[in-house]
Design an enzyme around this catalytic site. Structure first.
Site: not given
Ligand SMILES: O=C(O)[C@H]1O[C@H](OP(=O)(O)OP(=O)(O)OC[C@H]2O[C@@H](n3ccc(=O)[nH]c3=O)[C@H](O)[C@@H]2O)[C@H](O)[C@@H](O)[C@H]1O
Length: 445
Positions: A251
């Site tokens: 991504y």
């Molecule tokens: O800023 C971005 O550019 C991206 O932001 C977002 O990604 P992320 O920051 O990864 O958000 P998100 O999946 O909500 O996980 C949030 C937290 O929960 C943790 N996480 C996640 C899943 C889980 O089961 N457990 C967990 O601890 C995980 O490790 C993380 O620390 C958008 O989805 C992406 O499209 C993109 O725009």
């Protein structure tokens, strides 16, 4: 196939012969028609198989991600004719002096819906474009579309890879701006469906830029990049000048590719391009594939949730950014976007090329996020603390937004607790589960 020989007893020779010929011909005709029918049926069956194979890739085993569609046949869904063109024109026409005419791609998405409403509200013309794919529950996208329609925003159902459709829209409307938000989002899903990222974030972006560069006038383009481009960068807070050549997920790599592609189209064709690196955007009408959203769902259903920690056992944190702050950033970027300088596919002068962080500048751990949700929902979460799988996630994000502040006054104002309260209020009302959660959420405005 046998036909009986001519009867010689009652009719003349010639009549008998003619009757025989007629019968033989009709038998042959019947045989030929059956063959034709069989071949046509076979052809139709093949076309149908091809259609469903291309439009419905295998369902993923992740409960939050069903599947993304290629939508190769999406153009079948967009209308044509005078009525359709009238809707396109009407929706795109600004209602304020010097108002913009904005094509918003991904308009039925989370950020797309909020930005479209904000632009329309201040009198800009807004035309939406969305392929309504099923990466997450399309009924949520349809509900957002209904909301947009209520505010006289028409959403064309089509794909950014459909250049014929894009050309058609630019033939009808001289868009001043494109707010390009259509993308294959989600960091972890790239492990399951890598090509959907290339299809939307690389091929789709190039298709859009190809159309934009040959439009007259060329629009100015503001588009969604991502905080994930910082990848393995360890300098904090993340600033636009930091390294972005170590993406941790496909991504991130496709968003980084988008930034390089933007450079090329700016350099060759004089397109004005602004990339916005969004930091984990959340809020009402949000994306069900994001942690805050499915944590809420699972906590309310008394299901366990996985809370990630790093390989070293340290807490994971994100610079969670509330949707209203992001909308202000998008509008600010549109307002300060200079005109593209090319025409007829030729650059006339150097054009604006920008990249900005849009974050909250205050990282919060995932454990804290869960704590806030527990308190808002009045339910104790069943936490399953595990080491972050090697799936493209990074341990920490933190935005330096001084560049966006300097250039268009971007200043985030919503902290995570306030933003999640608004989200929980929307969530419980949208899914009709008011009675189970704290009363104070419902009374909050
Ligand atoms: O800023 C971005 O550019 C991206 O932001 C977002 O990604 P992320 O920051 O990864 O958000 P998100 O999946 O909500 O996980 C949030 C937290 O929960 C943790 N996480 C996640 C899943 C889980 O089961 N457990 C967990 O601890 C995980 O490790 C993380 O620390 C958008 O989805 C992406 O499209 C993109 O725009």
């Amino acid at each position: 196939m046998g036909s009986s020989p001519p009867d010689t007893s009652k009719t003349t020779k010639l009549e008998r012969y003619n009757s025989y010929i007629r019968r033989v011909n009709s038998t042959k005709l019947l045989q030929a028609s059956s063959k034709l029918l069989f071949r046509v049926t076979l052809l139709v069956a093949l076309v149908l198989i091809l259609f469903f194979t291309l439009n419905y890739p295998p369902i993923s085993d992740n409960p939050h991600h069903i599947h993304a569609t290629n939508n190769l046949f999406s153009s079948a869904f967009y209308g044509s004719g005078a009525g359709w063109e009238k809707q396109v024109r009407h929706s795109s026409t600004p209602r304020r002096p010097n108002g913009f005419s904005v094509l918003v791609t991904g308009a039925a998405g989370f950020v797309g819906t909020h930005c479209s409403l904000a632009l329309k509200k201040r009198g800009d013309g807004v035309l939406g474009l969305d392929n309504f794919n099923s990466y997450y529950d399309p009924s949520l996208k349809r509900a957002r579309q209904k909301l947009l329609e209520k505010h006289q925003i028409f959403v064309v159902e089509g794909d950014i890879n459909d250049s014929e459709l894009l050309h058609k829209l630019f033939d009808i409307v001289p868009f001043s701006h494109i707010l390009h938000l259509a993308a294959q989002a989600g960091v972890r899903y790239a492990m399951q469906n890598p090509l959907s990222y290339v299809n939307s974030n690389v091929a789709g972006f190039v298709t859009l830029l190809e159309v934009a560069k040959s439009a007259d006038p060329q629009p100015a383009i503001v588009w969604a990049s991502s905080s994930s481009v910082y990848g393995l960068n360890t300098e904090v807070p993340f600033s636009e000048g930091h390294r972005t050549d170590q993406p941790a997920s496909l991504y991130a790599a496709t968003k980084k590719a988008g930034e390089e592609i933007a450079h090329t189209y700016n350099h060759i064709y004089g397109l004005s391009l602004t990339g916005l690196r969004f930091f984990t955007v959340y809020g009402p009408w949000g994306r069900p594939d994001m942690a805050y959203f499915f944590f809420t769902k699972d906590i309310l259903q008394r299901k366990s949730i996985n809370v990630y920690v790093t390989q070293e056992g340290k807490e994971v944190a994100r610079d969670f950014t509330y949707i209203d702050d992001i909308v202000k950033g998008c509008v600010g970027a549109l307002d300060t976007a200079e005109k593209s300088t090319g025409s007829g596919g030729k650059k006339r002068a150097p054009a604006q090329l920008r990249v900005y962080n849009l974050g909250n500048t205050a990282p919060v751990t995932v454990a804290k996020l869960v704590g806030i949700l527990e308190s808002l929902l009045n339910v104790k979460a069943k936490k399953h603390v595990i080491k972050m799988p090697r799936n493209g996630d990074v341990p920490y994000t933190h935005a330096n937004v001084s560049l966006a502040y300097r250039d268009f006054g971007y200043k985030p104002t919503t902290d995570l607790a306030t933003g999640l309260r608004k989200f929980a209020k929307w969530y419980t009302s949208y899914y009709g589960i008011e009675s189970r959660v704290k009363k104070e959420i419902q009374s909050d405005d």
